[in-house]
Design an enzyme around this catalytic site. Structure first.
Site, PDB file in Angstrom:
ATOM      1  N   GLU A  66       0.837  -1.210   0.000  1.00 18.44           N
ATOM      2  CA  GLU A  66       0.000   0.000   0.000  1.00 18.44           C
ATOM      3  C   GLU A  66       0.869   1.257   0.000  1.00 18.44           C
ATOM      4  O   GLU A  66       0.475   2.281  -0.553  1.00 18.44           O
ATOM      5  CB  GLU A  66      -0.968  -0.017   1.194  1.00 18.44           C
ATOM      6  CG  GLU A  66      -1.940  -1.215   1.215  1.00 18.44           C
ATOM      7  CD  GLU A  66      -2.714  -1.451  -0.092  1.00 18.44           C
ATOM      8  OE1 GLU A  66      -2.907  -0.485  -0.860  1.00 18.44           O
ATOM      9  OE2 GLU A  66      -3.104  -2.607  -0.345  1.00 18.44           O
ATOM     10  N   HIS A 117       1.543   2.096  -3.578  1.00 16.83           N
ATOM     11  CA  HIS A 117       0.418   2.822  -4.188  1.00 16.83           C
ATOM     12  C   HIS A 117       0.411   4.280  -3.723  1.00 16.83           C
ATOM     13  O   HIS A 117       0.211   5.209  -4.513  1.00 16.83           O
ATOM     14  CB  HIS A 117      -0.909   2.174  -3.789  1.00 16.83           C
ATOM     15  CG  HIS A 117      -1.217   0.889  -4.521  1.00 16.83           C
ATOM     16  ND1 HIS A 117      -1.214   0.798  -5.884  1.00 16.83           N
ATOM     17  CD2 HIS A 117      -1.551  -0.351  -4.065  1.00 16.83           C
ATOM     18  CE1 HIS A 117      -1.544  -0.444  -6.244  1.00 16.83           C
ATOM     19  NE2 HIS A 117      -1.743  -1.163  -5.160  1.00 16.83           N
TER      20      HIS A 117
END
Ligand code: ZN
Length: 496
Positions: free
Chosen positions: A261, A264
């Site tokens: 994450e 991202h």
């Protein structure tokens, strides 16, 4: 500035603001909202969606684009304003194809699909989910018809996640990957090493997740890390990045979730500030996005140089479990290929086979050669061929992912293609930062992050994904480097 350009920018900025408000509502829904808020939140989000759709398809946007096209054509191809007019035109034309009622029908089918899927998965009851899924397939296929004539209906579906991606290219790449991945799994598959079984106290997992995110480049003045059932990252603004994760005392998966994450989040955070509040800000290509989550999670986060730095810290956090476990054993354990049922828990090598299965089934659903009713049987038969395991129940098979329940057909291939791309990008990063591995051994990832930011993240959505990929790696997606990377890594691990 041309008055038309100022007006277009103002309109696009408002649309961007509304979409970002929506992302914050969606984040809150998964992170903080009490359960009884769900109905009202669904309504709020759909109200917002209609507002955005209405503004984005307003005739005035088309007039402004018509007026601005000659001006945009007079600018250098890569000028921000030229890119803005191109991207805004494409989005406008695409949204105008879908009647508002059909878009609304899809939103409703998505909400109903997800609501049906959650208990169906828990109760292992595909039949209870089937009517909602049939409806979603039906609505999606009617949406596809809005784009007729087209070469391949599946290409229309993929275009929502990856502009311009064509199934003949995906099939060609997957046909190269599948036999090679199968051979690697056959050669190297083993069992989970018990050193990866906890207990690993959750508070220490949280501290380590934040430490690794910081090392990768997270600035906590602009980021948050919270808990969610299904981890994701979202960005309510360029300087407000929300990462989510989950912890299980029984394993260390959270460390890799945090890395994923973070990848991202760094991408979204890295857009050039000059693109803020325009559709050029952020990254709407799922392949490029996934290339970054997978680069940080796998290429960096499962490498030996990285763990030379980070393992002593993990040992310090869990001395009773890992204090006596050598680095080499731990590193082998986190890279061990395994035959398993759940895609999101799959190792780096077998992961691709899980994606290929879904791609093949989606293709048949869309072509009308596979009925929703026959999906579980088709899943189980192909899963056994690809991964050599008999699926004992649909919860471990066709019901495991949420994507189909929200009408996300055509999304899965981008996971594997992003993984393939991550290795191509890594090779370019190593050329640009030759001592990257030595730096990694000291926990210094600043040069890597800076190169990625400058070469990729800063570009945002200025160019179509295929062009962005070519700008960064010098050519198209190729499976060769990824396969060589896996072969080298698994070979070295088994020789050690
Ligand atoms: Zn991801």
């Amino acid at each position: 500035m041309e008055p038309a350009l100022a007006e277009l920018k103002q309109r696009l900025a408002e649309i961007t603001d509304l979409a970002r408000v929506g992302s914050l509502l969606a984040w809150d829904l998964e992170v903080y909202m009490p359960p009884t808020g769900a109905d009202a939140r669904g309504t709020q989000l759909s109200t917002l969606t209609s507002l955005i759709h209405r503004q984005a398809t307003d005739d005035r946007v088309g007039e402004l684009l018509d007026e601005l096209e000659p001006y945009a054509a007079s600018l250098p191809y890569d000028a921000d304003d030229a890119c803005l007019v191109r991207v805004a035109r494409r989005r406008f034309e695409k949204l105008r194809r879908i009647p508002t009622e059909l878009a609304a029908e899809f939103t409703k089918a998505q909400a109903d699909g997800y609501t049906a899927w959650v208990p169906a998965r828990e109760e292992n009851d595909f039949a209870a989910f089937r009517p909602a899924l049939e409806r979603l397939v039906d609505v999606k296929l009617r949406m596809v018809e809005c784009f007729a004539p087209y070469d391949d209906a599946y290409d229309v579906l993929m275009d929502d996640f990856e502009e311009g991606l064509r199934s003949e290219d995906v099939t060609r790449i997957f046909e190269t990957l599948q036999p090679e991945l199968t051979a690697l799994v056959d050669e190297y598959a083993g069992e989970l090493d018990e050193v990866l079984r906890g207990p690993f106290p959750v508070d220490r997992q949280d501290a380590l997740s934040r430490e690794v995110a910081t090392a990768f480049g997270v600035d906590w003045g602009s980021f948050r890390l919270d808990l969610a059932v299904h981890p994701f990252a979202t960005s309510p603004s360029l300087t407000d990045i929300r990462l989510t994760t989950r912890y299980d005392e029984g394993d260390l998966n959270s460390l890799f979730t945090a890395m994923h994450e973070t990848g991202h989040g760094l991408y979204e955070f890295g857009s050039s500030p000059s693109l803020d509040r325009t559709p050029l800000c952020g990254c709407s290509s799922s392949i490029l996005h996934e290339s970054q989550s997978r680069l940080w999670e796998n290429v960096v986060g499962r490498s030996l140089p990285f763990w030379r730095w980070f393992y002593p810290r993990v040992q310090e956090a869990f001395p009773e479990r890992l204090g006596a476990v050598p680095l080499e054993r731990f590193h082998r354990a986190i890279n061990q290929p395994m035959r398993s049922f759940i895609r999101v828990d799959a190792d780096e090598t077998s992961y691709g086979l899980h994606v290929i299965l879904r791609y093949e089934l989606e293709r048949r659903l869309v072509a009308g050669t596979l009925a929703v009713a026959d999906l579980p049987e088709a899943w189980n038969a192909r899963f056994e061929e690809l991964l050599g395991l008999e699926v004992p129940e649909d919860r471990l098979g066709v019901l495991q992912d949420s994507h189909w329940s929200t009408g996300y057909f055509g999304y899965f291939p981008t996971y594997l293609l992003g993984t393939v791309l991550s290795v191509q990008i890594w090779q370019c990063a190593v050329e640009a930062v030759p001592d990257v591995e030595e730096k990694m051994e000291r926990g210094d990832l600043a040069d890597l992050h800076a190169w990625l930011r400058e070469s990729l993240y800063a570009l945002g959505n200025k160019f179509p994904p295929e062009e962005t990929i070519a700008r960064v790696v010098g050519g198209p997606l190729e499976p060769g480097p990824y396969l060589a990377y896996l072969r080298d890594k698994l070979g070295a691990l088994s020789a050690a």
